[in-house]
Design a protein around this motif. Structure first.
Motif, PDB file in Angstrom:
ATOM      1  N   PHE A 104       9.833  12.964   6.347  1.00 22.33           N
ATOM      2  CA  PHE A 104      10.629  12.014   5.560  1.00 22.33           C
ATOM      3  C   PHE A 104      11.051  10.819   6.409  1.00 22.33           C
ATOM      4  O   PHE A 104      11.052   9.678   5.939  1.00 22.33           O
ATOM      5  N   PHE A 105      11.400  11.057   7.675  1.00 22.19           N
ATOM      6  CA  PHE A 105      11.772   9.976   8.580  1.00 22.19           C
ATOM      7  C   PHE A 105      10.597   9.022   8.775  1.00 22.19           C
ATOM      8  O   PHE A 105      10.760   7.800   8.709  1.00 22.19           O
ATOM      9  N   THR A 106       9.418   9.575   9.001  1.00 20.01           N
ATOM     10  CA  THR A 106       8.225   8.752   9.197  1.00 20.01           C
ATOM     11  C   THR A 106       7.938   7.904   7.970  1.00 20.01           C
ATOM     12  O   THR A 106       7.634   6.713   8.081  1.00 20.01           O
ATOM     13  N   ILE A 107       8.060   8.499   6.787  1.00 22.93           N
ATOM     14  CA  ILE A 107       7.823   7.762   5.543  1.00 22.93           C
ATOM     15  C   ILE A 107       8.860   6.665   5.366  1.00 22.93           C
ATOM     16  O   ILE A 107       8.521   5.523   5.014  1.00 22.93           O
ATOM     17  N   ALA A 108      10.128   6.976   5.632  1.00 19.48           N
ATOM     18  CA  ALA A 108      11.195   5.981   5.469  1.00 19.48           C
ATOM     19  C   ALA A 108      10.995   4.799   6.415  1.00 19.48           C
ATOM     20  O   ALA A 108      11.110   3.635   6.007  1.00 19.48           O
ATOM     21  N   VAL A 109      10.675   5.082   7.678  1.00 17.60           N
ATOM     22  CA  VAL A 109      10.443   4.012   8.649  1.00 17.60           C
ATOM     23  C   VAL A 109       9.213   3.200   8.249  1.00 17.60           C
ATOM     24  O   VAL A 109       9.218   1.963   8.319  1.00 17.60           O
ATOM     25  N   GLY A 110       8.169   3.875   7.800  1.00 17.47           N
ATOM     26  CA  GLY A 110       6.952   3.176   7.387  1.00 17.47           C
ATOM     27  C   GLY A 110       7.169   2.280   6.188  1.00 17.47           C
ATOM     28  O   GLY A 110       6.747   1.121   6.188  1.00 17.47           O
ATOM     29  N   VAL A 111       7.845   2.799   5.175  1.00 16.89           N
ATOM     30  CA  VAL A 111       8.102   1.990   3.968  1.00 16.89           C
ATOM     31  C   VAL A 111       8.971   0.784   4.303  1.00 16.89           C
ATOM     32  O   VAL A 111       8.682  -0.352   3.891  1.00 16.89           O
ATOM     33  N   ALA A 112      10.042   1.003   5.074  1.00 17.49           N
ATOM     34  CA  ALA A 112      10.936  -0.103   5.435  1.00 17.49           C
ATOM     35  C   ALA A 112      10.207  -1.143   6.285  1.00 17.49           C
ATOM     36  O   ALA A 112      10.356  -2.355   6.066  1.00 17.49           O
ATOM     37  N   SER A 113       9.401  -0.686   7.235  1.00 16.30           N
ATOM     38  CA  SER A 113       8.689  -1.607   8.118  1.00 16.30           C
ATOM     39  C   SER A 113       7.637  -2.416   7.367  1.00 16.30           C
ATOM     40  O   SER A 113       7.526  -3.632   7.554  1.00 16.30           O
ATOM     41  N   ILE A 114       6.865  -1.738   6.532  1.00 19.31           N
ATOM     42  CA  ILE A 114       5.821  -2.451   5.785  1.00 19.31           C
ATOM     43  C   ILE A 114       6.449  -3.397   4.762  1.00 19.31           C
ATOM     44  O   ILE A 114       5.969  -4.515   4.569  1.00 19.31           O
ATOM     45  N   PHE A 115       7.539  -2.971   4.139  1.00 20.66           N
ATOM     46  CA  PHE A 115       8.249  -3.865   3.211  1.00 20.66           C
ATOM     47  C   PHE A 115       8.711  -5.126   3.937  1.00 20.66           C
ATOM     48  O   PHE A 115       8.509  -6.246   3.455  1.00 20.66           O
ATOM     49  N   ALA A 116       9.338  -4.964   5.102  1.00 20.91           N
ATOM     50  CA  ALA A 116       9.820  -6.115   5.869  1.00 20.91           C
ATOM     51  C   ALA A 116       8.665  -7.023   6.287  1.00 20.91           C
ATOM     52  O   ALA A 116       8.759  -8.244   6.190  1.00 20.91           O
ATOM     53  N   LEU A 117       7.574  -6.416   6.730  1.00 20.71           N
ATOM     54  CA  LEU A 117       6.407  -7.189   7.142  1.00 20.71           C
ATOM     55  C   LEU A 117       5.825  -7.998   5.981  1.00 20.71           C
ATOM     56  O   LEU A 117       5.550  -9.184   6.107  1.00 20.71           O
ATOM     57  N   LEU A 118       5.655  -7.335   4.847  1.00 23.16           N
ATOM     58  CA  LEU A 118       5.095  -8.029   3.684  1.00 23.16           C
ATOM     59  C   LEU A 118       6.043  -9.102   3.141  1.00 23.16           C
ATOM     60  O   LEU A 118       5.606 -10.154   2.684  1.00 23.16           O
ATOM     61  N   LYS A 119       7.325  -8.832   3.224  1.00 27.77           N
ATOM     62  CA  LYS A 119       8.312  -9.834   2.788  1.00 27.77           C
ATOM     63  C   LYS A 119       8.220 -11.074   3.674  1.00 27.77           C
ATOM     64  O   LYS A 119       8.271 -12.201   3.184  1.00 27.77           O
ATOM     65  N   LEU A 120       8.080 -10.868   4.978  1.00 22.47           N
ATOM     66  CA  LEU A 120       7.907 -12.002   5.893  1.00 22.47           C
ATOM     67  C   LEU A 120       6.574 -12.715   5.635  1.00 22.47           C
ATOM     68  O   LEU A 120       6.508 -13.940   5.643  1.00 22.47           O
ATOM     69  N   ALA A 121       5.523 -11.924   5.424  1.00 24.30           N
ATOM     70  CA  ALA A 121       4.189 -12.507   5.266  1.00 24.30           C
ATOM     71  C   ALA A 121       4.056 -13.317   3.981  1.00 24.30           C
ATOM     72  O   ALA A 121       3.421 -14.362   3.960  1.00 24.30           O
ATOM     73  N   PHE A 122       4.657 -12.840   2.906  1.00 29.29           N
ATOM     74  CA  PHE A 122       4.495 -13.495   1.607  1.00 29.29           C
ATOM     75  C   PHE A 122       5.704 -14.305   1.190  1.00 29.29           C
ATOM     76  O   PHE A 122       5.767 -14.772   0.059  1.00 29.29           O
ATOM     77  N   GLY A 123       6.648 -14.470   2.074  1.00 32.60           N
ATOM     78  CA  GLY A 123       7.841 -15.272   1.780  1.00 32.60           C
ATOM     79  C   GLY A 123       8.892 -14.472   1.053  1.00 32.60           C
ATOM     80  O   GLY A 123       8.639 -13.452   0.435  1.00 32.60           O
ATOM     81  N   GLY A 124      10.106 -14.912   1.210  1.00 32.68           N
ATOM     82  CA  GLY A 124      11.169 -14.193   0.503  1.00 32.68           C
ATOM     83  C   GLY A 124      12.476 -14.248   1.169  1.00 32.68           C
ATOM     84  O   GLY A 124      12.850 -14.557   2.184  1.00 32.68           O
TER      85      GLY A 124
END
Length: 131
Positions: A111-131
């Motif tokens: 669950f920790f790995t999934i939470a860190v992965g989801v948060a990290s990828i969300f942050a990355l995509l938010k930066l990449a696509f603006g927001g």
């Protein structure tokens, strides 16, 4: 060869019904493949950090807006986190004695790995696509 034991499983494996499921081999290869994948991905990540050393938010955001960079960063996160999860599972299975605690700890690690992965990828995509 009457009476000989051709079954190579340990007595504990026989009692638990753990035959030759190749789970250990699959886990071994997944760990090795993610380690191999992490080499170029980590080199790219370190190069990216060096190239953007001292850059401002807009420069970093512009660099992450490149689809190739964003894709490699997502692959770096997924491969690294999956490799971490596999390694933690091995450590937990080797050193946690209680079966209940072992199961709980592996579940929490997942669950920790999934939470860190989801948060990290969300942050990355938010930066990449603006927001």
């Amino acid at each position: 060869m009457s009476g000989s034991n051709n079954d190579m499983r340990t007595p504990l494996a026989k009692v638990r019904g753990l035959g030759s499921s190749h789970e250990g081999t699959q886990h071994f290869w997944r760990q090795r493949l993610t380690a191999l994948a992490n080499i170029p991905l980590t080199l790219f990540f370190v190069g990216f950090l060096i190239a953007l050393n001292g850059a401002g938010y807009t420069e970093v955001r512009a660099a992450l807006a490149n689809p190739f960079v964003a894709l490699v960063m997502v692959l770096f996160l997924i491969s690294g986190l999956y490799h971490m999860r596999l390694g933690m599972q091995v450590i937990i299975e080797d050193y946690v004695i209680s079966e209940g605690l072992k199961l709980l700890t592996i579940a929490l690690s997942t669950f920790f790995t999934i939470a860190v992965g989801v948060a990290s990828i969300f942050a990355l995509l938010k930066l990449a696509f603006g927001g």
